[in-house]
Design a protein around this motif. Structure first.
Motif, mmCIF file in Angstrom:
data_model
loop_
_atom_site.group_PDB
_atom_site.id
_atom_site.type_symbol
_atom_site.label_atom_id
_atom_site.label_comp_id
_atom_site.label_asym_id
_atom_site.label_seq_id
_atom_site.Cartn_x
_atom_site.Cartn_y
_atom_site.Cartn_z
ATOM 1 N N ASP A 1 0.824 -1.216 0.000
ATOM 2 C CA ASP A 1 0.000 0.000 0.000
ATOM 3 C C ASP A 1 0.856 1.262 0.000
ATOM 4 N N ALA B 1 3.292 3.570 -1.959
ATOM 5 C CA ALA B 1 3.789 3.853 -3.308
ATOM 6 C C ALA B 1 5.318 3.953 -3.300
ATOM 7 N N ASN C 1 -1.854 -2.229 -5.088
ATOM 8 C CA ASN C 1 -1.744 -1.483 -3.838
ATOM 9 C C ASN C 1 -2.365 -2.158 -2.623
#
Length: 122
Positions: free
Chosen positions: A10, A12, A33
């Motif tokens: 999750d 980035a 994600n």
């Protein structure tokens, strides 16, 4: 032929770091994600390895692992957990669910690549 690795995290920033390290090593990357996103993106795709975080919204890494192991097409894909979790109980839970490796963040790129090279499907 290209080898595909799915990165499920999750964060980035973590996905980007992993992606850069793995692309430099010659791998193709699919990003997700969270667990639900990963299952949607896996649909029918051939992947040679999955690297997943444990703590994620919607579906965590352990739940994802269990779901993947239920699908005939991805049942044998090796899965590495890459997480801040280092408690023995969580590691054991991951191994029982089918994780082939457990790498704790922060990681060194060479440590990651060494594990990837051992696990990736031919």
């Amino acid at each position: 032929m290209s080898k595909y690795i799915m990165i499920v995290d999750d964060s980035a920033t973590i996905r980007q770091t992993l992606k850069l390290t793995l692309i430099k090593a010659g791998y193709e990357i699919i990003e997700a994600n969270d667990g639900k996103d990963a299952l949607n993106k896996l649909n029918g795709k051939k992947v040679h390895l999955i690297i997943s975080d444990v703590n994620m919204p919607n579906m965590d890494g352990i739940a994802l692992l269990k779901e993947i192991k239920k699908t005939a097409s991805h049942k044998f894909v090796p899965i590495m957990m890459l997480t801040t979790e280092s408690q023995k109980t969580r590691v054991q839970e991951g191994k029982l669910a089918g994780a082939k490796a457990w790498l704790v963040k922060p990681f060194r790129p060479e440590q990651l690549l060494s594990a990837v090279n051992k696990l990736i499907l031919p």
